[in-house]
Design an enzyme around this catalytic site. Structure first.
Site, PDB file in Angstrom:
ATOM      1  N   ARG A 188       0.818  -1.237   0.000  1.00 28.03           N
ATOM      2  CA  ARG A 188       0.000   0.000   0.000  1.00 28.03           C
ATOM      3  C   ARG A 188       0.848   1.282   0.000  1.00 28.03           C
ATOM      4  NH1 ARG A 188      -2.521  -3.542  -1.257  1.00 28.03           N
ATOM      5  NH2 ARG A 188      -4.484  -4.325  -0.430  1.00 28.03           N
TER       6      ARG A 188
ATOM      7  N   GLU B 229      -5.587   3.167   6.211  1.00 32.03           N
ATOM      8  CA  GLU B 229      -5.245   3.095   4.783  1.00 32.03           C
ATOM      9  C   GLU B 229      -5.900   4.275   4.061  1.00 32.03           C
ATOM     10  OE1 GLU B 229      -5.642  -0.818   3.022  1.00 32.03           O
ATOM     11  OE2 GLU B 229      -6.317   0.068   1.133  1.00 32.03           O
TER      12      GLU B 229
ATOM     13  N   SER C 283     -11.181  -1.346   2.998  1.00 31.06           N
ATOM     14  CA  SER C 283     -10.500  -1.617   4.273  1.00 31.06           C
ATOM     15  C   SER C 283     -10.034  -0.294   4.855  1.00 31.06           C
ATOM     16  CB  SER C 283      -9.279  -2.507   4.060  1.00 31.06           C
ATOM     17  OG  SER C 283      -9.686  -3.737   3.544  1.00 31.06           O
TER      18      SER C 283
HETATM   19  C1  LIG Z   1     -15.979  -1.044  -1.592  1.00 31.63           C
HETATM   20  C2  LIG Z   1     -14.494  -0.779  -1.703  1.00 31.63           C
HETATM   21  C3  LIG Z   1     -13.616  -1.837  -1.911  1.00 31.63           C
HETATM   22  C4  LIG Z   1     -12.238  -1.606  -2.009  1.00 31.63           C
HETATM   23  N1  LIG Z   1     -11.403  -2.669  -2.210  1.00 31.63           N
HETATM   24  C5  LIG Z   1     -10.078  -2.462  -2.293  1.00 31.63           C
HETATM   25  C6  LIG Z   1      -9.186  -3.569  -2.493  1.00 31.63           C
HETATM   26  O1  LIG Z   1      -9.582  -4.717  -2.628  1.00 31.63           O
HETATM   27  N2  LIG Z   1      -7.859  -3.301  -2.541  1.00 31.63           N
HETATM   28  C7  LIG Z   1      -7.361  -2.034  -2.418  1.00 31.63           C
HETATM   29  O2  LIG Z   1      -6.132  -1.860  -2.482  1.00 31.63           O
HETATM   30  N3  LIG Z   1      -8.181  -0.973  -2.241  1.00 31.63           N
HETATM   31  C8  LIG Z   1      -9.516  -1.154  -2.180  1.00 31.63           C
HETATM   32  N4  LIG Z   1     -10.355  -0.079  -1.991  1.00 31.63           N
HETATM   33  C9  LIG Z   1      -9.792   1.277  -1.821  1.00 31.63           C
HETATM   34  C10 LIG Z   1      -9.667   2.099  -3.131  1.00 31.63           C
HETATM   35  O3  LIG Z   1     -10.633   1.695  -4.085  1.00 31.63           O
HETATM   36  C11 LIG Z   1      -8.268   1.975  -3.739  1.00 31.63           C
HETATM   37  O4  LIG Z   1      -7.276   2.468  -2.862  1.00 31.63           O
HETATM   38  C12 LIG Z   1      -8.180   2.735  -5.072  1.00 31.63           C
HETATM   39  O5  LIG Z   1      -6.990   2.385  -5.707  1.00 31.63           O
HETATM   40  C13 LIG Z   1      -8.252   4.258  -4.915  1.00 31.63           C
HETATM   41  O6  LIG Z   1      -8.410   4.816  -6.215  1.00 31.63           O
HETATM   42  P1  LIG Z   1      -9.189   6.200  -6.436  1.00 31.63           P
HETATM   43  O7  LIG Z   1      -9.151   6.543  -7.884  1.00 31.63           O
HETATM   44  O8  LIG Z   1     -10.524   6.154  -5.827  1.00 31.63           O
HETATM   45  O9  LIG Z   1      -8.227   7.174  -5.642  1.00 31.63           O
HETATM   46  P2  LIG Z   1      -8.645   8.368  -4.655  1.00 31.63           P
HETATM   47  O10 LIG Z   1      -9.316   7.803  -3.464  1.00 31.63           O
HETATM   48  O11 LIG Z   1      -9.350   9.426  -5.406  1.00 31.63           O
HETATM   49  O12 LIG Z   1      -7.200   8.892  -4.242  1.00 31.63           O
HETATM   50  C14 LIG Z   1      -6.342   8.070  -3.469  1.00 31.63           C
HETATM   51  C15 LIG Z   1      -4.944   8.689  -3.492  1.00 31.63           C
HETATM   52  O13 LIG Z   1      -4.409   8.562  -4.819  1.00 31.63           O
HETATM   53  C16 LIG Z   1      -3.913   9.822  -5.269  1.00 31.63           C
HETATM   54  N5  LIG Z   1      -4.126   9.887  -6.727  1.00 31.63           N
HETATM   55  C17 LIG Z   1      -5.282   9.652  -7.396  1.00 31.63           C
HETATM   56  N6  LIG Z   1      -5.086   9.786  -8.727  1.00 31.63           N
HETATM   57  C18 LIG Z   1      -3.782  10.135  -8.898  1.00 31.63           C
HETATM   58  C19 LIG Z   1      -2.969  10.435 -10.048  1.00 31.63           C
HETATM   59  N7  LIG Z   1      -3.457  10.406 -11.303  1.00 31.63           N
HETATM   60  N8  LIG Z   1      -1.671  10.757  -9.838  1.00 31.63           N
HETATM   61  C20 LIG Z   1      -1.150  10.795  -8.576  1.00 31.63           C
HETATM   62  N9  LIG Z   1      -1.872  10.523  -7.460  1.00 31.63           N
HETATM   63  C21 LIG Z   1      -3.169  10.199  -7.620  1.00 31.63           C
HETATM   64  C22 LIG Z   1      -4.739  10.860  -4.521  1.00 31.63           C
HETATM   65  O14 LIG Z   1      -4.032  12.081  -4.407  1.00 31.63           O
HETATM   66  C23 LIG Z   1      -4.946  10.185  -3.164  1.00 31.63           C
HETATM   67  O15 LIG Z   1      -3.873  10.456  -2.287  1.00 31.63           O
HETATM   68  C24 LIG Z   1     -11.734  -0.282  -1.907  1.00 31.63           C
HETATM   69  C25 LIG Z   1     -12.627   0.783  -1.723  1.00 31.63           C
HETATM   70  C26 LIG Z   1     -13.993   0.547  -1.624  1.00 31.63           C
HETATM   71  C27 LIG Z   1     -14.938   1.706  -1.449  1.00 31.63           C
END
Ligand SMILES: Cc1cc2nc3c(=O)[nH]c(=O)nc-3n(C[C@H](O)[C@H](O)[C@H](O)COP(=O)(O)OP(=O)(O)OC[C@H]3O[C@@H](n4cnc5c(N)ncnc54)[C@H](O)[C@@H]3O)c2cc1C
Length: 301
Positions: free
Chosen positions: A176, A296, A226
């Site tokens: 992570r 996380e 999580s």
């Molecule tokens: C129901 C559910 C299930 C999930 N299951 C998992 C799982 O199985 N495994 C897991 O690892 N996570 C899981 N997650 C968490 C989440 O989906 C992941 O961490 C996902 O990768 C976040 O992506 P996002 O686009 O929503 O990022 P955001 O939440 O919008 O941003 C997260 C971080 O990424 C940075 N960021 C976003 N885009 C960029 C970019 N283009 N360049 C640089 N930095 C950037 C942001 O600044 C921020 O710090 C889950 C979430 C939910 C709601």
């Protein structure tokens, strides 16, 4: 404060791409929290580059976000500009076993495109609701895979405004964690290494992973997945369950009865309810097991 900036910005972005005093509960999967001073919706790399150059000339704080599925904005809000970089309109490009996509593409679109082209290896990503950019930043993972295992290289926008391509080996990945958490590079595009496989076997894998999610995770409630990272040698959910915390929480937030690793917004929680629940859980696990949990979810504001 933002009048002159907004005036200049209107020559770069359409007014529909600019939202002032944006309620971030609408743009985060927790469906809770405060406002951003300004939220920009950008899908195009050139517009991103030009908007960032303008933003920097005004010295306003800013941050890139994806689908907001790992974010919690405090009730007091984000004092600056959030840029939602997402794009579902450009199909990933395929060259032999390499699939390349815009960082704002959702992981489900990426894995579906790979599956329909008979490219395997990305199945574990299909149920994670984020974008490619957010997943690389977090080194997202599931069911034994992490995005670092399938990433070939990324194109990034550096703080000085220039673009560069970096191989996955140079991105400081661990559980992570990625280099992006300690620099200000913005991920623009990413290329993934896949392997040829039959679409039927790929869809079977994706379907069974997603069935497991529906069975084990509280997908009916807003959350950020999580809430805590896995402490070395343990599972956060198990520790929380062993503290008897399932169903316990503060205000409209609680530890899910279905999966103790998830804090859910079950009844119009404020961000503070969620933060207080995180705090309550962390204290209980520290007291009972002498293990410090680390959230996380990224907390803004
Ligand atoms: C129901 C559910 C299930 C999930 N299951 C998992 C799982 O199985 N495994 C897991 O690892 N996570 C899981 N997650 C968490 C989440 O989906 C992941 O961490 C996902 O990768 C976040 O992506 P996002 O686009 O929503 O990022 P955001 O939440 O919008 O941003 C997260 C971080 O990424 C940075 N960021 C976003 N885009 C960029 C970019 N283009 N360049 C640089 N930095 C950037 C942001 O600044 C921020 O710090 C889950 C979430 C939910 C709601």
């Amino acid at each position: 404060m933002y009048t002159s900036f907004l005036n200049d910005l209107s020559s770069i972005l359409d007014s529909s791409a600019i939202c002032c005093h944006a309620n971030m509960a609408h743009y985060t999967s927790f469906k809770a929290g405060g406002h951003a001073d300004i939220l920009l919706f950008i899908s195009d790399e050139q517009q991103l580059q030009t908007s960032l150059a303008l933003l920097k000339s005004y010295h306003f704080p800013y941050m890139i976000i994806g689908n907001g599925t790992n974010l919690l904005v405090k009730d007091t809000g984000y004092p600056g500009i959030l840029i939602r970089f997402s794009n579902e309109n450009i199909a990933p490009a395929i060259n032999d076993t390499i699939i390349e996509a815009h960082a704002g593409t959702s992981l489900s679109t990426l894995s579906q495109s790979a599956a329909s082209a008979g490219l395997g290896g990305l199945e574990f990503l299909s149920g994670i609701p984020g974008t490619i950019g957010g997943a690389i930043y977090m080194n997202a993972g599931a069911y034994g895979g992490e995005i670092k295992d399938v990433l070939s290289h990324v194109q990034v926008l550096q703080p000085n405004g220039s673009k560069t391509t970096l191989p996955a080996e140079n991105l400081g990945f661990s559980y992570r964690t990625s280099l992006f958490q300690s620099n200000s590079n913005i991920i623009l595009r990413a290329a993934f290494q896949t392997t040829f496989a039959s679409p039927a076997s790929i869809y079977n894998k994706m379907n069974s992973f997603n069935a497991l999610r529906r069975e084990k995770q509280p997908l009916d409630y807003p959350s950020a997945g999580s809430t805590f990272k896995r402490p070395p040698g343990h599972y956060a959910g198990q520790l929380i369950e062993q503290c008897g915390l399932k169903g316990r929480g503060v205000g409209g937030a609680k530890v899910s009865e279905k999966h103790a690793g998830f804090i859910i917004n079950y009844n119009r929680a404020t961000a503070q309810d969620i933060l207080d629940t995180i705090d309550m859980v962390s204290r209980a696990v520290l007291k009972t097991f002498d293990i410090q949990l680390e959230p996380e979810v990224q907390i803004l504001g």
